[in-house]
Motif scaffolding. Structure first.
Motif, PDB file in Angstrom:
ATOM      1  N   PRO A 168       0.835  -1.212   0.000  1.00 47.75           N
ATOM      2  CA  PRO A 168       0.000   0.000   0.000  1.00 47.75           C
ATOM      3  C   PRO A 168       0.868   1.260   0.000  1.00 47.75           C
ATOM      4  CG  PRO A 168       0.017  -1.002   2.170  1.00 47.75           C
ATOM      5  CD  PRO A 168       0.761  -1.933   1.273  1.00 47.75           C
ATOM      6  N   ASN A 215      -0.592   4.693   0.520  1.00 44.12           N
ATOM      7  CA  ASN A 215      -1.099   5.724   1.423  1.00 44.12           C
ATOM      8  C   ASN A 215      -1.828   5.170   2.641  1.00 44.12           C
ATOM      9  OD1 ASN A 215      -0.200   7.634  -0.470  1.00 44.12           O
ATOM     10  ND2 ASN A 215      -2.098   7.424  -1.617  1.00 44.12           N
ATOM     11  N   LYS A 216      -1.929   3.893   2.752  1.00 43.97           N
ATOM     12  CA  LYS A 216      -2.646   3.266   3.867  1.00 43.97           C
ATOM     13  C   LYS A 216      -1.728   2.280   4.566  1.00 43.97           C
ATOM     14  CE  LYS A 216      -6.507   5.198   2.524  1.00 43.97           C
ATOM     15  NZ  LYS A 216      -7.049   6.323   3.179  1.00 43.97           N
ATOM     16  N   ARG A 217      -2.228   1.708   5.658  1.00 41.31           N
ATOM     17  CA  ARG A 217      -1.421   0.730   6.392  1.00 41.31           C
ATOM     18  C   ARG A 217      -1.575  -0.675   5.834  1.00 41.31           C
ATOM     19  NH1 ARG A 217      -3.222   1.524  12.311  1.00 41.31           N
ATOM     20  NH2 ARG A 217      -5.036   2.375  11.292  1.00 41.31           N
ATOM     21  N   THR A 269      -6.602  -3.818   0.965  1.00 43.58           N
ATOM     22  CA  THR A 269      -7.892  -4.461   1.210  1.00 43.58           C
ATOM     23  C   THR A 269      -8.150  -5.413   0.058  1.00 43.58           C
ATOM     24  OG1 THR A 269      -8.981  -2.568   0.192  1.00 43.58           O
ATOM     25  CG2 THR A 269      -8.889  -2.594   2.591  1.00 43.58           C
ATOM     26  N   TYR A 278     -14.623   2.116   0.579  1.00 45.36           N
ATOM     27  CA  TYR A 278     -15.480   3.297   0.630  1.00 45.36           C
ATOM     28  C   TYR A 278     -16.833   3.036  -0.024  1.00 45.36           C
ATOM     29  CZ  TYR A 278     -17.122   8.062   0.015  1.00 45.36           C
ATOM     30  OH  TYR A 278     -17.882   9.199   0.041  1.00 45.36           O
TER      31      TYR A 278
END
Length: 183
Positions: A89, A91-93, A96, A109
């Motif tokens: 990833p 920009n995220k940890r 998904t 989202y």
């Protein structure tokens, strides 16, 4: 992604054919265009989403000389699809990764609903929602990375050489016709 069609690296058969062609720049350019068209067809033939169509539209022959031509794509992820690799990833940890049919091709989202909040099941890496019967419906797995297997779209080297041989034979025949009609 950039792929170079380079005449010094040719197999012996194609090297001999290329030596017989008068206008080598035309040969290299036409060969690169043939490779680009085949790559576009391969990408369009892949099942699924819009990404493959976007990839096909982005493939083109960028430059050509008497000895080399460059075919490239500026589509994000083209290298990853061609050769495979590890996805992390930005920009995220976590990534998904959809595991439920209803989540395939969707973002977290887009799966959120006011009456159905998404949450991570404690002690797991599963993201989903609570069901009316006090259960849990997992939609995604949260992963720090994922391994993408290769899904090649650019012609393999043996196919690339075949395209070159076909193009060289075509140009040689065309030049021979011109020789026979000139007086």
């Amino acid at each position: 992604m950039q792929v170079k069609v380079d005449t010094p690296d040719l197999n012996p058969t194609l090297r001999r054919l290329a030596a017989m062609i008068r206008n080598k720049a035309v040969f290299v350019k036409a060969w690169a265009n043939d490779a680009a068209k085949e790559a576009q067809r391969n990408a369009k033939a892949k099942p699924g989403r819009r990404w493959w169509r976007d990839l096909a539209r982005s493939i083109r022959m960028r430059s050509a000389s008497e000895t080399a031509a460059e075919v490239s794509s500026d589509q994000v992820g083209a290298n990853l699809k061609q050769f495979g690799g590890i996805v992390r990833p930005k920009n995220k940890r976590a990534l998904t990764i959809p595991i439920a049919p209803e989540a395939k091709g969707k973002t977290v989202y887009s799966m959120k609903r006011p009456n159905r909040p998404l949450f991570v099941l404690p002690g797991t890496r599963l993201l989903g929602y609570a069901t009316p019967d006090k259960g849990f419906r997992a939609l995604f797995v949260l992963a720090p990375k994922a391994v993408q297997k290769p899904d090649p779209w650019f012609p393999a080297p043996n196919r690339l050489y075949r395209l070159g041989i076909d193009r060289a034979n075509y140009l040689i025949k065309k030049e021979q016709i011109q020789w026979n009609t000139q007086q």
